[in-house]
Motif scaffolding. Structure first.
Motif, PDB file in Angstrom:
ATOM      1  N   LYS A   7       2.813  -4.717  13.644  1.00  0.00           N
ATOM      2  CA  LYS A   7       2.119  -5.381  12.539  1.00  0.00           C
ATOM      3  C   LYS A   7       0.832  -4.652  12.171  1.00  0.00           C
ATOM      4  CE  LYS A   7       3.891 -10.064  13.197  1.00  0.00           C
ATOM      5  NZ  LYS A   7       3.558 -11.490  13.458  1.00  0.00           N
ATOM      6  N   ARG A   8       0.163  -4.092  13.168  1.00  0.00           N
ATOM      7  CA  ARG A   8      -1.046  -3.313  12.881  1.00  0.00           C
ATOM      8  C   ARG A   8      -0.706  -2.112  12.000  1.00  0.00           C
ATOM      9  NH1 ARG A   8      -5.660  -3.537  16.652  1.00  0.00           N
ATOM     10  NH2 ARG A   8      -5.377  -5.237  18.158  1.00  0.00           N
ATOM     11  N   ILE A   9       0.367  -1.403  12.371  1.00  0.00           N
ATOM     12  CA  ILE A   9       0.765  -0.234  11.592  1.00  0.00           C
ATOM     13  C   ILE A   9       1.156  -0.652  10.181  1.00  0.00           C
ATOM     14  CG2 ILE A   9       2.475   1.617  11.398  1.00  0.00           C
ATOM     15  CD1 ILE A   9       2.548   1.659  14.498  1.00  0.00           C
ATOM     16  N   ASP A  10       1.899  -1.741  10.063  1.00  0.00           N
ATOM     17  CA  ASP A  10       2.316  -2.231   8.752  1.00  0.00           C
ATOM     18  C   ASP A  10       1.107  -2.587   7.889  1.00  0.00           C
ATOM     19  OD1 ASP A  10       4.085  -3.309   6.701  1.00  0.00           O
ATOM     20  OD2 ASP A  10       3.514  -5.286   7.428  1.00  0.00           O
ATOM     21  N   LYS A  11       0.106  -3.218   8.493  1.00  0.00           N
ATOM     22  CA  LYS A  11      -1.100  -3.590   7.745  1.00  0.00           C
ATOM     23  C   LYS A  11      -1.776  -2.354   7.152  1.00  0.00           C
ATOM     24  CE  LYS A  11      -5.689  -5.667   8.485  1.00  0.00           C
ATOM     25  NZ  LYS A  11      -6.466  -4.416   8.347  1.00  0.00           N
ATOM     26  N   HIS A  12      -1.922  -1.322   7.972  1.00  0.00           N
ATOM     27  CA  HIS A  12      -2.579  -0.106   7.475  1.00  0.00           C
ATOM     28  C   HIS A  12      -1.693   0.623   6.471  1.00  0.00           C
ATOM     29  CE1 HIS A  12      -5.791  -0.810  10.223  1.00  0.00           C
ATOM     30  NE2 HIS A  12      -5.048  -0.637  11.301  1.00  0.00           N
ATOM     31  N   CYS A  13      -0.373   0.568   6.677  1.00  0.00           N
ATOM     32  CA  CYS A  13       0.537   1.170   5.702  1.00  0.00           C
ATOM     33  C   CYS A  13       0.390   0.499   4.339  1.00  0.00           C
ATOM     34  CB  CYS A  13       1.987   1.057   6.179  1.00  0.00           C
ATOM     35  SG  CYS A  13       2.483   2.290   7.398  1.00  0.00           S
ATOM     36  N   GLN A  14       0.311  -0.820   4.342  1.00  0.00           N
ATOM     37  CA  GLN A  14       0.172  -1.531   3.063  1.00  0.00           C
ATOM     38  C   GLN A  14      -1.126  -1.157   2.363  1.00  0.00           C
ATOM     39  OE1 GLN A  14       1.311  -5.670   2.674  1.00  0.00           O
ATOM     40  NE2 GLN A  14       2.414  -5.606   4.618  1.00  0.00           N
ATOM     41  N   GLU A  15      -2.175  -0.977   3.137  1.00  0.00           N
ATOM     42  CA  GLU A  15      -3.446  -0.563   2.533  1.00  0.00           C
ATOM     43  C   GLU A  15      -3.338   0.800   1.861  1.00  0.00           C
ATOM     44  OE1 GLU A  15      -5.859  -0.741   5.985  1.00  0.00           O
ATOM     45  OE2 GLU A  15      -6.211  -2.922   5.864  1.00  0.00           O
ATOM     46  N   LEU A  16      -2.391   1.617   2.344  1.00  0.00           N
ATOM     47  CA  LEU A  16      -2.219   2.976   1.822  1.00  0.00           C
ATOM     48  C   LEU A  16      -1.036   3.104   0.853  1.00  0.00           C
ATOM     49  CD1 LEU A  16      -2.869   4.920   5.159  1.00  0.00           C
ATOM     50  CD2 LEU A  16      -4.415   4.775   3.181  1.00  0.00           C
ATOM     51  N   GLY A  17      -0.286   1.985   0.645  1.00  0.00           N
ATOM     52  CA  GLY A  17       0.767   2.026  -0.362  1.00  0.00           C
ATOM     53  C   GLY A  17       2.192   2.019   0.155  1.00  0.00           C
ATOM     54  N   LEU A  18       2.419   1.495   1.363  1.00  0.00           N
ATOM     55  CA  LEU A  18       3.766   1.473   1.929  1.00  0.00           C
ATOM     56  C   LEU A  18       4.016   0.161   2.652  1.00  0.00           C
ATOM     57  CD1 LEU A  18       6.465   2.804   2.934  1.00  0.00           C
ATOM     58  CD2 LEU A  18       5.122   3.754   4.838  1.00  0.00           C
TER      59      LEU A  18
END
Length: 470
Positions: free
Chosen positions: A411-422
């Motif tokens: 979930k941490r990785i997903d959160k940062h991915c969403q901030e960057l557009g994924l």
């Protein structure tokens, strides 16, 4: 009047209003008791191609393709037009005593695309009901053949097969059963065929030998006269994109044939282009099952439809039995839905007119770009095939233990991915990707770059919080 006033308070269709309505009235899938019935999740407003747009206007690559399903991409005008045209021609008919044209045409087409011998299809509304149907058919088949004790079902640890009672009972993830009842007395479990988790010092070939020997030993212990079916995903999707070792599938199929056990391949995720084929069982894994379950990509998620391809020989055996009045008392209101079948036909047109070949042509680049993430300390393994891949994070590269101190790393990785557009799909210490088949090489590169940046940010975050030594 009081009830009406309560609902009148929630007629605001802005993002904030939608969140409020969801939190007040919508029960989300797979909730926890602490927030059940009072939860709002990320609000997606629209989609186009490989992208979705959230309520803030942020455009995100749809890494999971919805949930392994939006294979031809969002906002496909051809599929939307077919939905409209079929609804205007025939919106519904009862499959109990009538038939519609799209369902019959699709049945013939699927029979021609499935592995040799699978000449019949029973339509359902999704993957869970497809698996449930396959198992119910196995029970009916053995009852008619005078083998009422041959009903046990073999599945595997780590697998996922659905959310209905019997299909969910097959699931091999512990958290799926922690608080839910299941038909445990009918299910037998084999080890997860995950080469990454094999015993130290064991080669992949030896691991395959172990898995096959385990199945044979189980059959001999329980008795082939008690086991009705074996079911498995070609690649375990929700289990973390687990690709079995070389030679596993043909040998498991051979055991089922030897002991007269129905072999069911669960292709809810892998069919309709995810691995570059309409069905992957024979084309990608060299096996011809007795049944194949499918859903998701059959309509690219545009309409709820699933089904079971069933070997014609099984129907021939039933027709030759001494129980001509035995009824397969199973069916769904929306079986053979004309709109769903019409959409599936057009979806197949799109796949066969070049998208399957395209998916195969870019899958090597997709896999190699993601595989390169293994040079990051947090990443234990990147695995996959076709246009599906999983990233597993570990505490260290010696023991390959998962991050036991922080099971929310996905979930941490997903959160940062969403901030960057994924957008990715987090699974405890893993992230899985299965983008629309229409993704370009440049978009694959963008996806891989965002993943790398997000994992690096997560690594730094875990070290800073004292949850990982790095």
């Amino acid at each position: 009047m009081a009830a009406k006033r309560e609902f009148d308070d929630f007629n605001d269709n802005t993002p904030a209003g939608v969140d409020a309505m969801a939190e007040k009235h919508l029960v989300q899938p797979w909730p926890v008791s602490g927030s059940i019935g009072a939860e709002a999740r990320g609000f997606i407003e629209s989609g186009e191609g490989i992208y979705v747009t959230d309520h803030t206007g942020r455009r995100l690559i749809d890494g999971p393709a919805g949930m392994w399903c939006v294979n031809v991409g969002h906002r496909n005008k051809e599929l939307a037009q077919v939905m409209h045209d079929q609804a205007m021609a025939l919106s519904y008919n009862s499959p109990w005593y009538t038939t519609n044209q799209p369902s019959a045409v699709l049945a013939k087409r699927l029979a021609g695309l499935a592995p040799e011998g699978l000449g019949h299809v029973f339509y359902t509304t999704g993957g869970s009901s497809a698996v449930e149907t396959a198992l119910r058919f196995m029970q009916f088949y053995n009852n008619v053949k005078g083998r009422p004790e041959k009903k046990m079902i073999v599945s595997r640890e780590g697998g996922y097969h659905g959310s209905t009672y019997l299909s969910a009972s097959l699931n091999g993830r512990p958290r799926d059963h922690d608080w839910m009842d299941s038909a445990r007395e009918q299910i037998l479990k084999l080890s997860c065929p995950n080469p990454f988790r094999r015993s130290a010092g064991m080669t992949e070939a030896e691991f395959t030998d172990f898995l096959v020997a385990e199945f044979r030993a189980l059959i001999e212990k329980v008795g082939a006269d008690k086991i009705g079916a074996f079911i498995g995903e070609p690649i375990m999707a929700s289990g973390g994109v687990i690709v079995p070792p070389e030679g596993y599938w043909p040998r498991m199929r051979a055991l089922c044939t030897e002991f007269d056990i129905l072999f069911i391949m669960d292709e809810v995720v892998t069919a309709f282009g995810r691995l570059g084929h309409v069905f992957a069982a024979d084309e990608a894994f060299g096996v011809k099952p007795d049944m194949i379950t499918f859903a998701k990509g059959v309509t690219s998620g545009y309409f709820p439809l699933g089904g079971v391809m069933i070997a014609s020989r099984l129907f021939e055996e039933l027709r030759q039995s001494n129980h001509n009045d035995a009824m397969f008392a199973h069916g769904l209101t929306y079986s053979s839905h004309p709109i769903g079948c019409a959409v599936a036909l057009k979806n197949l047109d799109i796949l066969e007119e070049g998208l399957l070949d395209y998916a195969q042509s870019i899958s090597g680049h997709f896999q190699s770009r993601l595989k390169a993430l293994e040079d990051l300390p947090l990443v234990g393994e990147v695995r996959g095939r076709g246009l599906m891949a999983g990233i597993e994070c570990v505490a260290d590269h010696v023991s390959n233990n998962p991050l036991t101190l922080d099971l929310e790393v996905g979930k941490r990785i997903d959160k940062h991915c969403q901030e960057l557009g994924l957008l990715v799909r987090p699974l405890i210490n893993m992230c899985v990707m299965s983008p629309p088949l229409t993704i370009s090489i440049a978009q694959i590169d963008e996806m891989a770059d965002i993943l790398r940046k997000s994992i690096v940010i997560t690594q730094d975050e875990l070290v800073r919080e004292g949850l990982w030594k790095g």
